[in-house]
Design a protein around this motif. Structure first.
Motif, PDB file in Angstrom:
ATOM      1  N   LEU A  59       0.900  -1.247   0.070  1.00  0.00           N
ATOM      2  CA  LEU A  59       0.105  -0.037  -0.025  1.00  0.00           C
ATOM      3  C   LEU A  59       0.715   1.307  -0.003  1.00  0.00           C
TER       4      LEU A  59
ATOM      5  N   ARG B  47       3.552   1.668  -1.562  1.00  0.00           N
ATOM      6  CA  ARG B  47       4.716   1.485  -2.700  1.00  0.00           C
ATOM      7  C   ARG B  47       5.005   2.912  -3.273  1.00  0.00           C
TER       8      ARG B  47
ATOM      9  N   ILE C  56       0.825  -2.329  -9.507  1.00  0.00           N
ATOM     10  CA  ILE C  56       1.382  -3.339  -8.954  1.00  0.00           C
ATOM     11  C   ILE C  56       1.857  -4.411  -9.662  1.00  0.00           C
TER      12      ILE C  56
ATOM     13  N   TRP D 146      -6.464 -14.769 -11.813  1.00  0.00           N
ATOM     14  CA  TRP D 146      -7.841 -14.963 -11.792  1.00  0.00           C
ATOM     15  C   TRP D 146      -8.340 -16.093 -11.805  1.00  0.00           C
TER      16      TRP D 146
ATOM     17  N   VAL E  29      -7.918 -17.850  -8.145  1.00  0.00           N
ATOM     18  CA  VAL E  29      -8.931 -17.485  -7.310  1.00  0.00           C
ATOM     19  C   VAL E  29      -9.837 -18.358  -7.559  1.00  0.00           C
ATOM     20  N   VAL E  30     -10.326 -18.215  -8.810  1.00  0.00           N
ATOM     21  CA  VAL E  30     -11.875 -19.006  -9.233  1.00  0.00           C
ATOM     22  C   VAL E  30     -11.782 -20.514  -9.095  1.00  0.00           C
TER      23      VAL E  30
ATOM     24  N   SER F 226      -9.839 -22.543  -5.822  1.00  0.00           N
ATOM     25  CA  SER F 226     -10.479 -22.282  -4.488  1.00  0.00           C
ATOM     26  C   SER F 226     -11.730 -23.235  -4.331  1.00  0.00           C
ATOM     27  N   THR F 227     -12.110 -23.855  -5.271  1.00  0.00           N
ATOM     28  CA  THR F 227     -13.440 -24.606  -5.356  1.00  0.00           C
ATOM     29  C   THR F 227     -13.421 -26.061  -5.374  1.00  0.00           C
TER      30      THR F 227
ATOM     31  N   PHE G 261      -4.937   1.242  -3.323  1.00  0.00           N
ATOM     32  CA  PHE G 261      -5.151   0.297  -4.638  1.00  0.00           C
ATOM     33  C   PHE G 261      -5.733   1.349  -5.534  1.00  0.00           C
ATOM     34  N   ARG G 262      -5.289   2.213  -5.743  1.00  0.00           N
ATOM     35  CA  ARG G 262      -5.970   3.256  -6.586  1.00  0.00           C
ATOM     36  C   ARG G 262      -6.325   2.709  -8.021  1.00  0.00           C
ATOM     37  N   GLU G 263      -5.199   2.042  -8.764  1.00  0.00           N
ATOM     38  CA  GLU G 263      -5.264   1.378 -10.030  1.00  0.00           C
ATOM     39  C   GLU G 263      -6.321   0.377  -9.946  1.00  0.00           C
ATOM     40  N   TYR G 264      -6.692  -0.197  -8.686  1.00  0.00           N
ATOM     41  CA  TYR G 264      -7.243  -1.704  -8.919  1.00  0.00           C
ATOM     42  C   TYR G 264      -8.728  -1.578  -7.917  1.00  0.00           C
TER      43      TYR G 264
ATOM     44  N   GLY H 200     -10.723  -4.190  -9.733  1.00  0.00           N
ATOM     45  CA  GLY H 200      -9.785  -5.529  -9.412  1.00  0.00           C
ATOM     46  C   GLY H 200     -10.413  -6.137  -7.964  1.00  0.00           C
TER      47      GLY H 200
ATOM     48  N   ILE I 176     -13.817  -7.244  -7.696  1.00  0.00           N
ATOM     49  CA  ILE I 176     -14.104  -8.726  -8.255  1.00  0.00           C
ATOM     50  C   ILE I 176     -13.473  -9.611  -7.509  1.00  0.00           C
ATOM     51  N   PHE I 177     -12.209  -9.363  -6.991  1.00  0.00           N
ATOM     52  CA  PHE I 177     -11.641 -10.369  -6.098  1.00  0.00           C
ATOM     53  C   PHE I 177     -12.389 -10.759  -4.928  1.00  0.00           C
TER      54      PHE I 177
ATOM     55  N   ALA J 219     -15.285 -12.792  -6.205  1.00  0.00           N
ATOM     56  CA  ALA J 219     -14.915 -14.174  -6.684  1.00  0.00           C
ATOM     57  C   ALA J 219     -14.631 -15.027  -5.497  1.00  0.00           C
ATOM     58  N   LEU J 220     -13.812 -14.551  -4.303  1.00  0.00           N
ATOM     59  CA  LEU J 220     -13.684 -15.219  -3.166  1.00  0.00           C
ATOM     60  C   LEU J 220     -14.762 -15.513  -2.541  1.00  0.00           C
TER      61      LEU J 220
ATOM     62  N   SER K  18     -16.998 -18.342  -4.288  1.00  0.00           N
ATOM     63  CA  SER K  18     -16.378 -19.585  -4.089  1.00  0.00           C
ATOM     64  C   SER K  18     -16.800 -20.158  -2.456  1.00  0.00           C
ATOM     65  N   MET K  19     -16.593 -19.421  -1.737  1.00  0.00           N
ATOM     66  CA  MET K  19     -16.769 -19.831  -0.282  1.00  0.00           C
ATOM     67  C   MET K  19     -18.312 -20.186   0.005  1.00  0.00           C
TER      68      MET K  19
ATOM     69  N   ILE L 220     -20.262 -21.326  -2.451  1.00  0.00           N
ATOM     70  CA  ILE L 220     -20.351 -22.725  -3.012  1.00  0.00           C
ATOM     71  C   ILE L 220     -19.711 -23.885  -2.263  1.00  0.00           C
TER      72      ILE L 220
END
Lengths: 468, 318
Positions: A155, A157, A162, A243, A246-247, A250-251, B4-7, B10, B13-14, B17-18, B21-22, B24
């Motif tokens: 954070l 940096r 990144i 990605w 993560v998807v 994790s499943t 995380f200004r550029e993200y 993202g 979505i992270f 997604a997580l 996943s949890m 399901i």
């Protein structure tokens, strides 16, 4: 290192915690593989050290597993994070002091945890064997401080954007905390029955999928471009890798229990997701291989590149096995056999260890500003690891296929034990080679710290000639 | 701070997604598994092994303390008169923690829960006083269902009454035995899970979804280096064989790679004599080298030894 525990953060030299973590990791690796070799000897020669409660196989097996996962592999990760994260953020580690404390509390916690396990005080759950007070300790004093340090460094940096490695570090340090706390919830809240069984494997699967695999890959995303000087082949393939980890990774936890009476929909779902793990796997391996373009001579000449690329090459059979062995079509044959043991070692001792060893070689030289003491010893280390591992993997795979055949043809079990005996001896020999290689490595790194040539400021270790 | 200004996208979505996943992999399976009613196997198993056989505060060193005792009851504990029919009862001495099904009847599943609470009165059982449980059957919505009965409430039987009329050969310490099974790591080689696809003939029927309610740890094992044990008591019910096999597996199976568990005998044998391990091992070596015709005699275990409870557990695996 201990003198820095009470020092002011500004007075601690950059890289101190990385060096502390690096040597801790190597020492745990020596201990962990030594225990592995000892355990293998007991499977080959059952009367080797017998009738003593504390040298019984059932007391020592889990100590080997936990020492290599939470000692060697995870501490090598911490070491890599302590020096790669700030290097990629063009800043300093958020707190060297936190890093030093983190490392010391980690060593103490692991020592206590392993001693307790050795005594037989266990939760009785594979991979989450530590009793819950130890789990709480590890979450509070190992993973959360590590995550805080990595996140605060990222954070704060001083770069635009990144780099790939740091996405993975940030995500994995976060996910491992969740996995650790949720995966151990059966112990915290006394959940029972199939829920307990399933969560045990949910933890085991995710600690591999969301911690070990992505962090090992992230290290390669740093090591190869840094040492070869080539830019990463594709940022976008890196995205695909991230990605899909993560998807898809994790499943599929339930695919570890394909023959248990879990709900059928869950097993089918997990099995399909398990095949999809090939997506991050192929993305990762191809990205690294293509980055090597024009620099393949370094695969022979440079020890860090050689370790990393060998690890990446091992990721190919690893994921081909991993993707398909968990489908119903194949799993019924090899489930619960030595094949799986071989596969687990391909993941942890083959693929991931080789990437981490490269990171520790590179990181310790960089952070201590010392050129590696001896290339000869490093070569010996490489070949002992590779030959030892291959012996182990081949023998256990064959043993697993024998067990599988014995299982489906319903051969009396003792005949399977007899047929496996030569492979148990080979497994022990392989493990012993790995252990021998690691003791050499510890000596080599110790001598690097003491006698390695000082690297001039602004230079990378691989820019200097090897001397021995 | 660059943050995380550029993200911004993202990062969201992270999180999505997580958590997807949890949902399901944790939430859906947990409601599915929780809806499964206990089978008779699960009821008997959790009453046999008690609350927890891994690390827990009631037995932190895994010595098999504070565990239930299974009694094959032949006499009425109140009158001492022989019972018309023998009955298996699960005795929880005062202070022994109750299994999950008694503490949270909801996990027993539809039918079993209602009957156990209404007819079995399990909610009246008190840990401080101890309790005696048994399995009973009744009709629930037209179907015969097994449920747990708290005999301390329905018949007034106390743990002391039951243990007073029980002879030692009618008593099983299988609960403490499962603790030994976990502590000694038997499950690193012996699975407790015949596989659904091919283990029927040799190792017996694979378990059902409702066979595990209330059990912890399930200790399925994942790396089978030795026979599955889920139904071992049906294949081999000889205490004598088990005793020799645990003391030194190579007495009964020369090719076995199992470790010796002679240390579970403790200091003294059944007659209170000190067991001379070095002498035994020396004589065994002589036997192995052909200098003795017969192997040395395996000492009989004491009534309260750890090996006794482990063998009790083995024989309970029907």
């Amino acid at each position: 290192m201990f003198k820095y525990l009470m020092a002011k953060n500004e007075d601690i030299p950059s890289g101190a915690s990385a060096v502390f973590f690096g040597f801790s990791a190597i020492i745990w690796f020596v201990i962990g593989t030594g225990l592995g070799s000892f355990n293998a000897a007991k499977l080959a020669f059952p009367d080797f050290v017998t009738g003593e409660i504390y040298f019984s196989f059932g007391h020592m097996r889990q100590v080997h597993v936990m020492a290599v996962i939470f000692g060697w592999i995870s501490m090598a990760f911490a070491m890599a994070m302590m020096y790669i994260t700030p290097a990629l953020g063009n800043n300093k580690l958020w707190s060297e002091k936190l890093g030093i404390w983190n490392c010391m509390l980690w060593n103490i916690g692991l020592l206590v945890g392993l001693t307790v396990l050795w005594a037989g005080i266990t939760s009785g759950r594979e991979y989450s064997d530590f009793p819950w007070p130890v789990d709480l300790y590890l979450a509070s004093f190992v993973f959360i401080p590590l995550g805080v340090n990595v996140w605060m460094t990222i954070l704060n940096r001083r770069t635009q954007g990144i780099y790939t490695t740091n996405w993975f570090f940030a995500a994995a340090t976060f996910m491992v905390i969740i996995v650790f706390l949720v995966g151990n919830s059966p112990e915290f809240f006394h959940l029972t029955g199939l829920t307990e069984a399933y969560l045990t494997w949910w933890f085991a699967h995710n600690v591999l999928g969301l911690w070990i695999t992505p962090v090992a890959a992230a290290i390669a995303y740093y090591t190869i471009p840094k040492v070869t000087g080539n830019p990463l082949y594709s940022h976008r393939i890196g995205h695909l890798h991230f990605w899909s980890v993560v998807v898809f990774y994790s499943t599929p936890a339930a695919h570890h229990l394909m023959s248990a009476p879990l709900p059928e929909w869950l097993k089918s779902f997990a099995s399909v997701e398990g095949v999809l793990i090939l997506v991050p796997a192929i993305a990762f391996v191809s990205n690294i291989m293509l980055t090597m373009k024009g620099k393949w001579h370094m695969f022979v000449e440079n020890i860090e590149v050689r370790f990393t690329i060998t690890g990446c090459l091992m990721a190919i059979p690893l994921n081909m096995q991993g993707g398909f062995q968990q489908t119903r079509a194949i799993n019924w044959y090899i489930h619960g056999t030595g094949w799986i043991v071989a596969h687990a070692h391909l993941a942890l001792l083959g693929f991931s260890t080789f990437l981490e060893a490269a990171a520790v070689y590179l990181g310790l030289q960089t952070m201590m500003n010392r050129k590696l003491y001896s290339l000869k010893l490093a070569n010996m280390h490489f070949w002992l690891l590779l030959v030892g591992f291959t012996t182990y993997w081949v023998s256990m795979t064959i043993a697993g296929l024998i067990q599988g055949a014995g299982k489906i043809y319903e051969v009396p079990y003792i005949d399977v034990v007899i047929a496996e005996h030569p492979y148990m001896i080979a497994r022990w020999l392989g493990g012993t080679l790995v252990f021998t290689g690691n003791t050499m490595w510890l000596y080599n790194m110790w001598m690097t710290a003491r006698k390695g040539t000082v690297i001039p400021a602004g230079r990378m270790p691989h820019e200097l000639q090897y001397e021995r | 701070m660059a943050g995380f200004r550029e993200y911004k996208i993202g990062a969201r979505i992270f999180g999505l997604a997580l958590s997807g996943s949890m949902t399901i992999t944790l939430f859906f399976p947990s409601i599915n598994i929780a809806s499964t009613a206990s089978t008779d196997v699960a009821l008997a198993k959790q009453l046999t092994v008690g609350h927890e056989t891994g690390f827990n505060l009631d037995d932190p060193f895994l010595k098999g303390k504070n565990k239930p005792i299974v009694v094959n009851l032949k006499n009425d504990p109140k009158t001492g008169q022989p019972l018309a029919q023998q009955q298996t009862v699960f005795v929880y001495p005062a202070g022994a923690p109750f299994p999950a099904g008694i503490l949270h009847p909801r996990i027993l599943g539809t039918g079993v829960e209602e009957l156990s609470v209404q007819q079995g009165h399990i909610e009246d059982a008190r840990k401080e006083a101890g309790a005696v449980f048994a399995l009973n059957k009744a009709v629930y919505q037209g179907k015969e269902v097994s449920y747990i009965e708290d005999l301390s409430t329905t018949k007034g039987w106390t743990p002391d009454d039951v243990l007073r009329v029980a002879k030692d050969e009618d008593v099983s310490h299988a609960g403490a035995g499962k603790t030994m099974f976990v502590r000694e790591g038997c499950w690193w080689c012996h699975t407790l899970l015949p596989e659904e696809t091919q283990d029927w003939q040799v190792f017996g029927a694979p378990p059902m979804q409702g066979d595990f309610n209330g059990e912890s740890p399930t200790a399925f094992g994942s790396d089978r280096k030795a026979p599955d044990l889920l139904h071992v008591g049906s294949r081999n019910s000889s205490r004598e064989w088990m005793m020799m096999h645990f003391f030194n597996p190579r007495l009964v199976q020369p090719h076995s790679i199992m470790p010796r568990f002679d240390y579970l005998w403790g200091e003294k044998d059944a007659n209170g004599n000190k067991i001379d391990y070095p002498k035994w091992r020396q004589e065994y070596i002589e036997y192995r080298e052909g200098k003795r015709v017969t192997p040395p005699e395996v000492p009989s275990y004491a009534k309260n030894s750890e090996i006794r409870s482990l063998i009790d557990f083995m024989l309970s695996l029907k």
